[in-house]
Design an enzyme around this catalytic site. Sequence first.
Site, mmCIF file in Angstrom:
data_model
loop_
_atom_site.group_PDB
_atom_site.id
_atom_site.type_symbol
_atom_site.label_atom_id
_atom_site.label_comp_id
_atom_site.label_asym_id
_atom_site.label_seq_id
_atom_site.Cartn_x
_atom_site.Cartn_y
_atom_site.Cartn_z
ATOM 1 N N VAL A 1 3.237 1.319 3.089
ATOM 2 C CA VAL A 1 3.143 -0.226 3.688
ATOM 3 C C VAL A 1 3.378 -1.411 3.323
ATOM 4 O O VAL A 1 3.497 -1.149 2.277
ATOM 5 C CB VAL A 1 1.542 -0.056 4.203
ATOM 6 N N ASP B 1 -10.468 9.897 8.742
ATOM 7 C CA ASP B 1 -10.058 10.062 7.376
ATOM 8 C C ASP B 1 -10.393 8.627 7.306
ATOM 9 O O ASP B 1 -10.008 7.587 6.182
ATOM 10 C CB ASP B 1 -7.865 9.636 6.665
ATOM 11 N N GLY C 1 2.388 7.617 4.500
ATOM 12 C CA GLY C 1 3.368 6.598 3.846
ATOM 13 C C GLY C 1 3.204 4.982 3.133
ATOM 14 O O GLY C 1 2.769 5.579 2.149
ATOM 15 N N LYS D 1 4.351 0.177 8.425
ATOM 16 C CA LYS D 1 4.528 1.566 7.910
ATOM 17 C C LYS D 1 4.747 2.037 8.053
ATOM 18 O O LYS D 1 5.670 2.892 9.328
ATOM 19 C CB LYS D 1 2.998 1.958 7.990
ATOM 20 N N GLY E 1 0.912 -1.453 -0.005
ATOM 21 C CA GLY E 1 -0.100 -0.041 0.224
ATOM 22 C C GLY E 1 0.999 1.185 -0.597
ATOM 23 O O GLY E 1 2.163 1.451 0.248
ATOM 24 N N GLY F 1 0.080 5.764 0.322
ATOM 25 C CA GLY F 1 -1.062 6.915 0.880
ATOM 26 C C GLY F 1 -0.221 8.177 0.829
ATOM 27 O O GLY F 1 1.106 7.962 1.030
ATOM 28 N N GLY F 2 -0.825 9.046 1.782
ATOM 29 C CA GLY F 2 0.069 10.488 1.119
ATOM 30 C C GLY F 2 0.618 10.783 2.276
ATOM 31 O O GLY F 2 1.526 11.390 2.833
#
Length: 760
Positions: free
Chosen positions: A441, A552, A439, A455, A434, A436-437
């Site tokens: 994963v 979020d 970091g 993460k 994964g 994302g904004g």
Amino acid sequence: MEVKVKQLQLHLMLMAELALALVVAVAAGEATSSVAAATKVQSLPGCNSTCGDVTNIPYPFGIGNSSSKPDQPCYLEHKFRLHCNDSKLYFGNVPVLAIAIEGQMDVMLDISSKCYRKNGSNYWSNPWLYTASFSISSTENKFLTVGCDSYGYLNSVYEEHTYTTGCLTRCYGNRIMSITKNGTCSGLGCCQVNIPPRMRNITVEASGFPNSTESLGTCTYSFVVKQGSYNFSTTDLQGFPHTEFPLVLDWTVGNKGCNASKSGTDYACKNNSLCVDEDIDYGYRCTCMSGYEGNPYHPDGCIDIDECKRPGHTCIDENHCRNINGSYQCFCPKGQSGDGTEKRGCHKQEVLTKVIIGAGAGLIILLVGIASMYLLYQKRKLMKLKEKFFRENGGFILQQKLHAREDSSQTAKIFTEDELKKATNNYDESLIIGRGGYGIVFKGILPDKRIVAIKKSKIVDKSQIDQFINEVVVLSQIIHRNVVKLLGCCLETEVPLLVYEYVSNGTLHDFIHNGGKEENVTWKTRLRIAAEAAGALSYLHSDAFVPIIHRDVKGANILLDDTYRAKVSDFGASKLVPLDQADIATMVQGTLGYLDPEYMQSQQLTEKSDVYSFGVVLVELLTGEKPISFDRPEEKRSLAMHFLSCLKEDRMFDVVQAGIMNEENKQEIKEVAVLAAKCLRLRGEERPSMKEVAIELEGLRLMEKHPWTSREQDLEETRYLLHEEASNIYYECGDNSSLQNTGYDTSRDHVPLVALHGGR
């Protein structure tokens, strides 16, 4: 006097060398004898390895239990169990002649015969051999039929199907005695065929042509026989002298291939052995590695071969040979040059060569020393850097807080950087699960075989370290079946790393939008996921030790396990709510399409902000559409606004995803639509709490489980509620209902637009 002293010293040195040589020779002899003894060991301790003419029964085969350990069988699996009766070894009811550790076993099997009598009293016998795990060797055996105008079948049952091979013979009267040579089996009086591979559970059938006029023999004989164990003779047509023949079975261990078996506790290949499954259709075999010998299935494994004691090594002689594990080395005595092999030999070493070698060795030692000092310096520098990061990231504070916890069983672990590097193969990009904004994963495997999600966050504000430490302590205390568990963190890096439990089945966003699974159109599954996610958020808001606002909530942050159980994850943007505060002033963060309009305008974060975002998730589950999509027309670009517009116009079923609605769940879908509309109210104070949302969704699930509860009490009332909710929210928005007027423009500088399609 000096000459005598020197002579005495010389004698003492010679005596010492002789004594040393004697000790080495004795030790070598003992080692050789111990190795020789070890190589003969084939069975387990306390197990009988002899029965009649079979003098070496190798493990994994065995008879009964060990005499030294009565509870321990002498065999690896039940299929390797043997019996010894009257000095004869049996595999089931089949006599065993020999067992080879290479994977073959010789057994005796009766022949199949069928004879025709003039008085009509025919008789026959059809032997069978049940070998579910072993196959009839296709390379070591042949199938033969002996007789005049005869034929025979070899039948095999494999994976519930029957496979057959066979051959037939003709005689053409008594002329066969003159035209056929003894020892040949070419179709006249005797025929033979190769054994196909993978034949198990065999039966042998012998038969003859019923209208044959041949008078040379009235019987047919069919059998499987080990190659070289039978030679045809024309006299066998008049009277067959054999009742049984040896045949060869191929045996293997396990029931899976090497890759599937190596991780199991019952893996059979022991020390210094290799697993082989090429050209093997069932299980695998073990073989000793090069340079080793013995029984690869025995708990002691294969034993090193002393090549120096055996012919075939390339050294000058045994005195110039040194045995090592799995191989050997040739060498020259001190003071001589060469490699000690027969090809190059040994030669007296010149002084210049010694000087060159000494200088080279000195240079190498110097370089190794410098390199070691440099590596030591770098290692100390790295340790100091790790200590610096650990201190700056609040490691000592976190340790104190964790040690102060009464319930040590739920304490988060502080991992080292080396542990997480090893778990992720030094953060291999192939293990990224994964982005994302906040970091990246990684999937990782800890030394205890636990699979985790690690993460690796982006740069954080060092002034917020105290809050970060407090959040780690609080999040580690969250124990809820629908919240991803925080297992610990690593503080030895510039940016702290967080370690969570691993959830294997992707995200709710993928479940809804990527398709490919039958379950993604099942309303029952979607309703359960919604209820579980709502329950988790309700727990965070109301029942956690310190209330937590997720900030979020979206489909990409709701993970699914193998049973499609929801797990709320990613607390990178979450905020702890002090018990004496109802809202928090904070910079707006979140994902476009899920953001609460009131939060965007006021920058006051409340629990109702999560409720709004969850309402968008409910709409996603109903419609199968993304919250924001610039591929849709402008009036449908915002999914929430388009959904409310359809409710207002009594067109709710126009936006429900095709395939999820039927007459049984139509009422449920209407009620969830009403609940979603309530969550999407512009003013947060008018939205329900997450606890109310969770209770209502769980109530719908309970109604589904209890058919005696009326689900269709008043369809008109539900339709009215749908229209009423949509109208209130739609008109409540008024001129502010467009995407451009939800507060987005005024908060543009504060909202990180990390994704336009609902993912970070």
